[in-house]
Design an enzyme around this catalytic site. Structure first.
Site, PDB file in Angstrom:
ATOM      1  N   GLN A  34      45.171  31.361  35.642  1.00 24.98           N
ATOM      2  CA  GLN A  34      43.750  31.013  35.669  1.00 24.98           C
ATOM      3  C   GLN A  34      43.439  29.894  34.683  1.00 24.98           C
ATOM      4  O   GLN A  34      44.288  29.500  33.893  1.00 24.98           O
ATOM      5  CB  GLN A  34      42.933  32.253  35.309  1.00 24.98           C
ATOM      6  CG  GLN A  34      43.406  32.945  34.032  1.00 24.98           C
ATOM      7  CD  GLN A  34      43.256  34.460  34.065  1.00 24.98           C
ATOM      8  OE1 GLN A  34      42.689  35.011  34.998  1.00 24.98           O
ATOM      9  NE2 GLN A  34      43.773  35.143  33.059  1.00 24.98           N
ATOM     10  N   HIS A  65      31.475  46.534  26.650  1.00 27.94           N
ATOM     11  CA  HIS A  65      32.573  47.353  26.120  1.00 27.94           C
ATOM     12  C   HIS A  65      32.135  48.781  25.801  1.00 27.94           C
ATOM     13  O   HIS A  65      32.899  49.724  26.008  1.00 27.94           O
ATOM     14  CB  HIS A  65      33.211  46.665  24.913  1.00 27.94           C
ATOM     15  CG  HIS A  65      33.992  45.448  25.311  1.00 27.94           C
ATOM     16  ND1 HIS A  65      33.813  44.202  24.761  1.00 27.94           N
ATOM     17  CD2 HIS A  65      34.939  45.290  26.284  1.00 27.94           C
ATOM     18  CE1 HIS A  65      34.625  43.340  25.345  1.00 27.94           C
ATOM     19  NE2 HIS A  65      35.317  43.964  26.276  1.00 27.94           N
ATOM     20  N   GLU A 108      47.827  43.593  30.213  1.00 30.05           N
ATOM     21  CA  GLU A 108      47.110  42.341  30.510  1.00 30.05           C
ATOM     22  C   GLU A 108      48.095  41.347  31.120  1.00 30.05           C
ATOM     23  O   GLU A 108      49.186  41.157  30.595  1.00 30.05           O
ATOM     24  CB  GLU A 108      46.501  41.786  29.212  1.00 30.05           C
ATOM     25  CG  GLU A 108      46.110  40.322  29.225  1.00 30.05           C
ATOM     26  CD  GLU A 108      45.036  39.959  30.243  1.00 30.05           C
ATOM     27  OE1 GLU A 108      43.964  40.567  30.242  1.00 30.05           O
ATOM     28  OE2 GLU A 108      45.298  39.039  31.066  1.00 30.05           O
ATOM     29  N   ASP A 157      39.495  46.817  33.487  1.00 26.76           N
ATOM     30  CA  ASP A 157      38.647  45.851  32.768  1.00 26.76           C
ATOM     31  C   ASP A 157      39.095  44.464  33.215  1.00 26.76           C
ATOM     32  O   ASP A 157      39.735  43.730  32.473  1.00 26.76           O
ATOM     33  CB  ASP A 157      38.871  46.056  31.268  1.00 26.76           C
ATOM     34  CG  ASP A 157      38.030  45.116  30.427  1.00 26.76           C
ATOM     35  OD1 ASP A 157      37.161  44.415  30.980  1.00 26.76           O
ATOM     36  OD2 ASP A 157      38.257  45.065  29.210  1.00 26.76           O
ATOM     37  N   THR A 159      38.953  40.741  35.767  1.00 23.62           N
ATOM     38  CA  THR A 159      38.143  39.644  36.286  1.00 23.62           C
ATOM     39  C   THR A 159      37.635  40.050  37.681  1.00 23.62           C
ATOM     40  O   THR A 159      37.985  41.108  38.205  1.00 23.62           O
ATOM     41  CB  THR A 159      39.013  38.373  36.377  1.00 23.62           C
ATOM     42  OG1 THR A 159      40.347  38.752  36.739  1.00 23.62           O
ATOM     43  CG2 THR A 159      39.106  37.673  35.035  1.00 23.62           C
TER      44      THR A 159
HETATM   45  N1  SAM Z   1      34.610  41.777  30.616  1.00 20.71           N
HETATM   46  C1  SAM Z   1      35.148  41.003  31.633  1.00 20.71           C
HETATM   47  C2  SAM Z   1      34.311  40.741  32.835  1.00 20.71           C
HETATM   48  O1  SAM Z   1      33.899  41.640  33.575  1.00 20.71           O
HETATM   49  O2  SAM Z   1      34.018  39.569  33.059  1.00 20.71           O
HETATM   50  C3  SAM Z   1      36.608  41.264  31.897  1.00 20.71           C
HETATM   51  C4  SAM Z   1      37.353  40.700  30.713  1.00 20.71           C
HETATM   52  S1  SAM Z   1      39.050  40.687  30.632  1.00 20.71           S
HETATM   53  C5  SAM Z   1      39.226  39.132  29.820  1.00 20.71           C
HETATM   54  C6  SAM Z   1      39.685  40.430  32.275  1.00 20.71           C
HETATM   55  C7  SAM Z   1      41.200  40.261  32.252  1.00 20.71           C
HETATM   56  O3  SAM Z   1      41.805  40.802  33.433  1.00 20.71           O
HETATM   57  C8  SAM Z   1      41.675  38.810  32.179  1.00 20.71           C
HETATM   58  O4  SAM Z   1      42.176  38.547  30.894  1.00 20.71           O
HETATM   59  C9  SAM Z   1      42.750  38.704  33.267  1.00 20.71           C
HETATM   60  O5  SAM Z   1      43.874  37.953  32.859  1.00 20.71           O
HETATM   61  C10 SAM Z   1      43.082  40.173  33.489  1.00 20.71           C
HETATM   62  N2  SAM Z   1      43.725  40.466  34.786  1.00 20.71           N
HETATM   63  C11 SAM Z   1      43.423  39.953  35.998  1.00 20.71           C
HETATM   64  N3  SAM Z   1      44.264  40.435  36.939  1.00 20.71           N
HETATM   65  C12 SAM Z   1      45.115  41.306  36.296  1.00 20.71           C
HETATM   66  C13 SAM Z   1      46.203  42.130  36.717  1.00 20.71           C
HETATM   67  N4  SAM Z   1      46.590  42.164  38.011  1.00 20.71           N
HETATM   68  N5  SAM Z   1      46.837  42.886  35.792  1.00 20.71           N
HETATM   69  C14 SAM Z   1      46.448  42.878  34.469  1.00 20.71           C
HETATM   70  N6  SAM Z   1      45.432  42.103  34.021  1.00 20.71           N
HETATM   71  C15 SAM Z   1      44.766  41.330  34.914  1.00 20.71           C
END
Ligand code: SAM
Length: 272
Positions: A34, A65, A108, A157, A159
Protein backbone atom coordinates in the site's frame (compact mmCIF):
# COMPACT_ATOMS: atom_id res chain seq x y z
CA UNK A 1 -5.83 11.11 -1.97
CA UNK A 2 -5.23 14.62 -3.23
CA UNK A 3 -2.79 17.17 -1.95
CA UNK A 4 -3.80 20.65 -3.03
CA UNK A 5 -1.47 23.30 -1.64
CA UNK A 6 -1.42 22.57 2.09
CA UNK A 7 -4.45 20.35 2.32
CA UNK A 8 -4.84 16.58 2.49
CA UNK A 9 -8.24 15.34 1.33
CA UNK A 10 -9.93 12.00 1.66
CA UNK A 11 -12.56 11.41 -0.98
CA UNK A 12 -15.79 9.89 0.36
CA UNK A 13 -17.81 9.91 -2.84
CA UNK A 14 -17.62 11.51 -6.27
CA UNK A 15 -19.09 14.64 -4.74
CA UNK A 16 -17.66 14.90 -1.25
CA UNK A 17 -14.30 14.92 0.48
CA UNK A 18 -12.96 15.84 3.90
CA UNK A 19 -9.93 18.13 3.88
CA UNK A 20 -7.38 18.67 6.62
CA UNK A 21 -5.16 21.73 6.47
CA UNK A 22 -1.62 20.54 7.06
CA UNK A 23 1.58 22.11 8.31
CA UNK A 24 3.67 19.54 6.49
CA UNK A 25 3.79 16.15 4.82
CA UNK A 26 6.25 14.13 6.88
CA UNK A 27 6.41 10.97 4.81
CA UNK A 28 5.14 9.26 1.70
CA UNK A 29 6.17 5.70 0.82
CA UNK A 30 4.92 3.00 -1.49
CA UNK A 31 5.31 -0.44 0.08
CA UNK A 32 4.64 -3.90 -1.38
CA UNK A 33 1.09 -3.63 -0.02
CA UNK A 34 0.00 0.00 0.00
CA UNK A 35 0.89 3.65 -0.01
CA UNK A 36 1.56 5.20 3.39
CA UNK A 37 1.41 8.96 4.00
CA UNK A 38 1.98 10.89 7.19
CA UNK A 39 0.80 14.45 7.65
CA UNK A 40 1.11 17.01 10.40
CA UNK A 41 -2.38 18.53 10.50
CA UNK A 42 -3.55 21.65 12.30
CA UNK A 43 -6.64 20.21 13.96
CA UNK A 44 -5.82 16.54 14.55
CA UNK A 45 -2.05 16.39 15.04
CA UNK A 46 -0.23 13.66 13.15
CA UNK A 47 -2.40 11.77 10.69
CA UNK A 48 -1.57 8.38 9.13
CA UNK A 49 -3.19 7.62 5.82
CA UNK A 50 -3.07 4.35 3.84
CA UNK A 51 -3.99 4.50 0.17
CA UNK A 52 -5.52 7.92 0.73
CA UNK A 53 -7.79 6.90 3.62
CA UNK A 54 -7.37 8.10 7.20
CA UNK A 55 -6.21 5.30 9.51
CA UNK A 56 -5.63 7.28 12.65
CA UNK A 57 -4.85 10.70 13.99
CA UNK A 58 -3.12 11.68 17.18
CA UNK A 59 -6.19 13.53 18.48
CA UNK A 60 -9.00 11.04 17.97
CA UNK A 61 -7.35 7.58 17.79
CA UNK A 62 -8.55 6.88 21.34
CA UNK A 63 -12.18 6.59 20.23
CA UNK A 64 -11.56 3.84 17.66
CA UNK A 65 -9.13 1.97 19.90
CA UNK A 66 -11.30 2.13 23.01
CA UNK A 67 -14.37 1.00 21.10
CA UNK A 68 -12.75 -1.95 19.31
CA UNK A 69 -11.25 -3.26 22.58
CA UNK A 70 -13.52 -2.23 25.47
CA UNK A 71 -16.97 -3.06 24.10
CA UNK A 72 -16.26 -6.78 23.46
CA UNK A 73 -14.19 -6.89 26.68
CA UNK A 74 -17.26 -6.52 28.92
CA UNK A 75 -19.13 -9.57 27.61
CA UNK A 76 -18.73 -13.23 28.61
CA UNK A 77 -15.92 -14.63 30.75
CA UNK A 78 -13.15 -12.13 31.50
CA UNK A 79 -10.78 -12.43 28.52
CA UNK A 80 -7.03 -12.92 28.82
CA UNK A 81 -5.79 -13.80 25.36
CA UNK A 82 -6.24 -11.89 22.12
CA UNK A 83 -5.28 -11.96 18.49
CA UNK A 84 -5.13 -8.65 16.62
CA UNK A 85 -5.12 -8.84 12.83
CA UNK A 86 -3.85 -5.60 11.28
CA UNK A 87 -3.34 -2.91 13.92
CA UNK A 88 0.28 -2.22 12.95
CA UNK A 89 0.11 1.16 14.69
CA UNK A 90 0.00 -0.60 18.09
CA UNK A 91 -3.06 1.30 19.35
CA UNK A 92 -5.29 -1.75 19.84
CA UNK A 93 -2.50 -3.70 21.59
CA UNK A 94 -1.97 -0.73 23.91
CA UNK A 95 -5.62 -0.72 25.02
CA UNK A 96 -5.59 -4.52 25.54
CA UNK A 97 -2.52 -4.17 27.79
CA UNK A 98 -4.46 -1.56 29.80
CA UNK A 99 -7.28 -4.12 30.14
CA UNK A 100 -4.78 -6.65 31.56
CA UNK A 101 -4.75 -9.09 28.69
CA UNK A 102 -1.84 -11.46 29.36
CA UNK A 103 -1.28 -12.94 25.97
CA UNK A 104 -1.60 -10.77 22.85
CA UNK A 105 -0.53 -11.78 19.35
CA UNK A 106 -0.60 -8.99 16.75
CA UNK A 107 -0.30 -10.04 13.10
CA UNK A 108 0.35 -7.11 10.75
CA UNK A 109 1.06 -7.66 7.06
CA UNK A 110 3.12 -4.52 6.41
CA UNK A 111 6.18 -3.95 8.59
CA UNK A 112 6.42 -0.39 7.23
CA UNK A 113 3.26 0.54 9.15
CA UNK A 114 4.95 -0.65 12.34
CA UNK A 115 8.14 1.28 11.54
CA UNK A 116 6.19 4.46 10.77
CA UNK A 117 4.26 4.12 14.00
CA UNK A 118 7.47 3.56 15.98
CA UNK A 119 8.78 6.84 14.64
CA UNK A 120 5.64 9.00 14.68
CA UNK A 121 3.26 7.41 17.23
CA UNK A 122 5.64 6.09 19.94
CA UNK A 123 2.94 6.26 22.61
CA UNK A 124 0.95 3.65 20.64
CA UNK A 125 3.78 1.50 19.24
CA UNK A 126 5.44 1.18 22.65
CA UNK A 127 2.91 -1.63 23.15
CA UNK A 128 5.10 -3.79 20.89
CA UNK A 129 7.83 -3.69 23.54
CA UNK A 130 5.51 -5.12 26.21
CA UNK A 131 6.39 -8.65 27.32
CA UNK A 132 2.80 -9.82 26.80
CA UNK A 133 2.69 -8.74 23.15
CA UNK A 134 4.07 -10.84 20.32
CA UNK A 135 4.21 -8.94 17.01
CA UNK A 136 4.27 -11.11 13.91
CA UNK A 137 4.79 -9.60 10.46
CA UNK A 138 2.62 -11.63 8.12
CA UNK A 139 -0.76 -12.08 6.50
CA UNK A 140 -3.53 -12.54 9.08
CA UNK A 141 -5.41 -14.84 6.71
CA UNK A 142 -2.45 -17.22 6.45
CA UNK A 143 -1.73 -16.96 10.17
CA UNK A 144 -5.23 -18.00 11.20
CA UNK A 145 -5.03 -20.94 8.79
CA UNK A 146 -1.80 -22.21 10.27
CA UNK A 147 -1.97 -21.56 13.99
CA UNK A 148 -3.29 -24.11 16.48
CA UNK A 149 -3.90 -21.45 19.15
CA UNK A 150 -7.30 -20.32 20.41
CA UNK A 151 -8.10 -16.82 21.64
CA UNK A 152 -10.68 -15.20 23.93
CA UNK A 153 -10.90 -12.20 21.64
CA UNK A 154 -9.98 -11.74 17.98
CA UNK A 155 -9.83 -8.14 16.75
CA UNK A 156 -9.84 -7.45 13.03
CA UNK A 157 -8.27 -4.01 13.05
CA UNK A 158 -7.89 -3.73 9.31
CA UNK A 159 -7.96 -1.33 6.42
CA UNK A 160 -11.12 -1.17 4.27
CA UNK A 161 -12.08 -4.32 2.28
CA UNK A 162 -9.80 -3.79 -0.71
CA UNK A 163 -6.36 -5.21 -1.55
CA UNK A 164 -4.74 -7.28 1.21
CA UNK A 165 -7.68 -6.59 3.54
CA UNK A 166 -10.42 -7.83 1.19
CA UNK A 167 -10.15 -11.41 2.47
CA UNK A 168 -10.52 -10.15 6.04
CA UNK A 169 -14.23 -9.59 5.31
CA UNK A 170 -14.91 -13.00 3.72
CA UNK A 171 -17.00 -15.90 5.09
CA UNK A 172 -14.03 -18.31 4.61
CA UNK A 173 -11.88 -16.15 6.84
CA UNK A 174 -14.66 -15.87 9.45
CA UNK A 175 -14.96 -19.68 9.43
CA UNK A 176 -11.27 -19.96 10.25
CA UNK A 177 -11.69 -17.34 12.97
CA UNK A 178 -14.48 -19.37 14.55
CA UNK A 179 -12.16 -22.37 14.87
CA UNK A 180 -9.68 -20.26 16.80
CA UNK A 181 -12.03 -18.72 19.36
CA UNK A 182 -12.40 -20.17 22.86
CA UNK A 183 -15.92 -21.38 23.76
CA UNK A 184 -17.38 -18.02 24.70
CA UNK A 185 -14.84 -16.02 22.70
CA UNK A 186 -15.77 -12.96 20.65
CA UNK A 187 -14.53 -11.68 17.31
CA UNK A 188 -14.87 -8.00 16.49
CA UNK A 189 -14.20 -6.20 13.23
CA UNK A 190 -14.28 -2.60 12.20
CA UNK A 191 -17.12 -2.52 9.66
CA UNK A 192 -16.91 0.89 8.03
CA UNK A 193 -19.11 3.95 7.82
CA UNK A 194 -22.79 2.92 7.66
CA UNK A 195 -23.47 6.05 5.63
CA UNK A 196 -20.65 6.09 3.09
CA UNK A 197 -19.62 2.41 3.10
CA UNK A 198 -22.81 0.43 3.68
CA UNK A 199 -21.38 -2.35 1.50
CA UNK A 200 -18.47 -2.87 3.97
CA UNK A 201 -20.92 -3.11 6.86
CA UNK A 202 -23.13 -5.50 4.88
CA UNK A 203 -20.15 -7.69 3.98
CA UNK A 204 -19.09 -7.92 7.61
CA UNK A 205 -22.59 -8.61 8.96
CA UNK A 206 -23.59 -11.11 6.26
CA UNK A 207 -20.20 -12.86 6.37
CA UNK A 208 -20.22 -13.16 10.17
CA UNK A 209 -23.90 -14.21 10.24
CA UNK A 210 -23.16 -17.05 7.81
CA UNK A 211 -20.78 -18.52 10.41
CA UNK A 212 -21.86 -17.27 13.86
CA UNK A 213 -25.24 -17.49 15.55
CA UNK A 214 -24.83 -14.22 17.45
CA UNK A 215 -23.84 -11.02 15.61
CA UNK A 216 -24.17 -7.45 16.89
CA UNK A 217 -23.26 -4.14 15.27
CA UNK A 218 -22.40 -1.09 17.35
CA UNK A 219 -21.54 2.48 16.52
CA UNK A 220 -19.24 5.31 17.55
CA UNK A 221 -18.55 8.91 16.66
CA UNK A 222 -15.09 9.19 15.05
CA UNK A 223 -14.63 12.68 13.58
CA UNK A 224 -11.87 11.84 11.08
CA UNK A 225 -13.53 8.78 9.47
CA UNK A 226 -16.07 9.12 6.62
CA UNK A 227 -19.15 10.98 7.89
CA UNK A 228 -17.82 10.82 11.47
CA UNK A 229 -20.17 7.91 12.07
CA UNK A 230 -18.48 4.51 12.33
CA UNK A 231 -19.48 0.90 12.91
CA UNK A 232 -17.98 -2.18 14.47
CA UNK A 233 -19.50 -5.66 14.35
CA UNK A 234 -18.87 -8.42 16.86
CA UNK A 235 -19.83 -12.08 16.75
CA UNK A 236 -19.79 -15.08 19.05
CA UNK A 237 -20.69 -18.75 19.05
CA UNK A 238 -22.59 -18.83 22.34
CA UNK A 239 -24.01 -15.33 22.74
CA UNK A 240 -23.13 -12.18 24.64
CA UNK A 241 -23.58 -12.05 28.41
CA UNK A 242 -22.74 -8.69 29.93
CA UNK A 243 -20.50 -9.00 32.99
CA UNK A 244 -21.34 -7.05 36.14
CA UNK A 245 -17.83 -5.58 36.37
CA UNK A 246 -17.29 -1.99 37.25
CA UNK A 247 -16.71 -0.23 33.95
CA UNK A 248 -13.36 1.44 33.45
CA UNK A 249 -13.93 4.90 32.02
CA UNK A 250 -12.02 5.72 28.88
CA UNK A 251 -11.91 9.12 27.26
CA UNK A 252 -14.88 8.08 25.09
CA UNK A 253 -16.04 4.78 26.59
CA UNK A 254 -18.15 4.47 29.75
CA UNK A 255 -20.97 2.24 31.02
CA UNK A 256 -23.70 4.20 29.24
CA UNK A 257 -21.82 4.12 25.95
CA UNK A 258 -21.58 0.34 26.34
CA UNK A 259 -25.37 0.10 26.61
CA UNK A 260 -26.21 2.77 24.04
CA UNK A 261 -23.75 1.89 21.27
CA UNK A 262 -25.98 -1.02 20.15
CA UNK A 263 -28.95 1.31 19.51
CA UNK A 264 -28.88 1.69 15.75
CA UNK A 265 -30.64 4.33 13.67
CA UNK A 266 -33.28 2.91 11.32
CA UNK A 267 -31.18 3.48 8.20
CA UNK A 268 -28.40 1.36 9.73
CA UNK A 269 -30.85 -1.37 10.75
CA UNK A 270 -31.86 -1.53 7.10
CA UNK A 271 -28.27 -2.35 6.16
CA UNK A 272 -27.54 -4.99 8.79
N1 SAM B 1 -7.95 2.09 12.55
C1 SAM B 1 -7.84 1.78 11.20
C2 SAM B 1 -9.00 2.07 10.32
O1 SAM B 1 -10.11 1.55 10.47
O2 SAM B 1 -8.82 2.88 9.41
C3 SAM B 1 -7.12 0.48 10.93
C4 SAM B 1 -5.67 0.73 11.25
S1 SAM B 1 -4.47 -0.44 11.00
C5 SAM B 1 -3.19 0.66 10.49
C6 SAM B 1 -4.89 -1.36 9.54
C7 SAM B 1 -3.78 -2.33 9.17
O3 SAM B 1 -4.30 -3.53 8.58
C8 SAM B 1 -2.77 -1.79 8.15
O4 SAM B 1 -1.56 -1.50 8.79
C9 SAM B 1 -2.64 -2.91 7.11
O5 SAM B 1 -1.31 -3.11 6.69
C10 SAM B 1 -3.19 -4.09 7.89
N2 SAM B 1 -3.65 -5.22 7.04
C11 SAM B 1 -4.34 -5.16 5.89
N3 SAM B 1 -4.54 -6.40 5.39
C12 SAM B 1 -3.96 -7.28 6.29
C13 SAM B 1 -3.83 -8.70 6.35
N4 SAM B 1 -4.35 -9.49 5.38
N5 SAM B 1 -3.19 -9.25 7.41
C14 SAM B 1 -2.67 -8.46 8.42
N6 SAM B 1 -2.76 -7.11 8.39
C15 SAM B 1 -3.39 -6.52 7.35
Amino acid sequence: MKLIENWFSERYSDNLQLSFRIRDQLLSIKTDYQRIDLFDTYDFGKLLSIDGTVQLTEKDEYIYHEMITMVPYYFNKKPESALIIGGGDGGAAKRLIDLNFRNIINVEIDENVVEVSKKYFPELSESFKNKNVNLIIGDGIKYINQTDKKFDRILIDSTDPVGSAEGLFSPDFYRDIKNHLTDDGIVVTQSGSPYYQPEALKMAVEGLSSVFKYVKTYIAFIPTYPSGFWSFTMASINGFNAREDEYIKGRYFNGNILKGCFDLPEFVKNVV
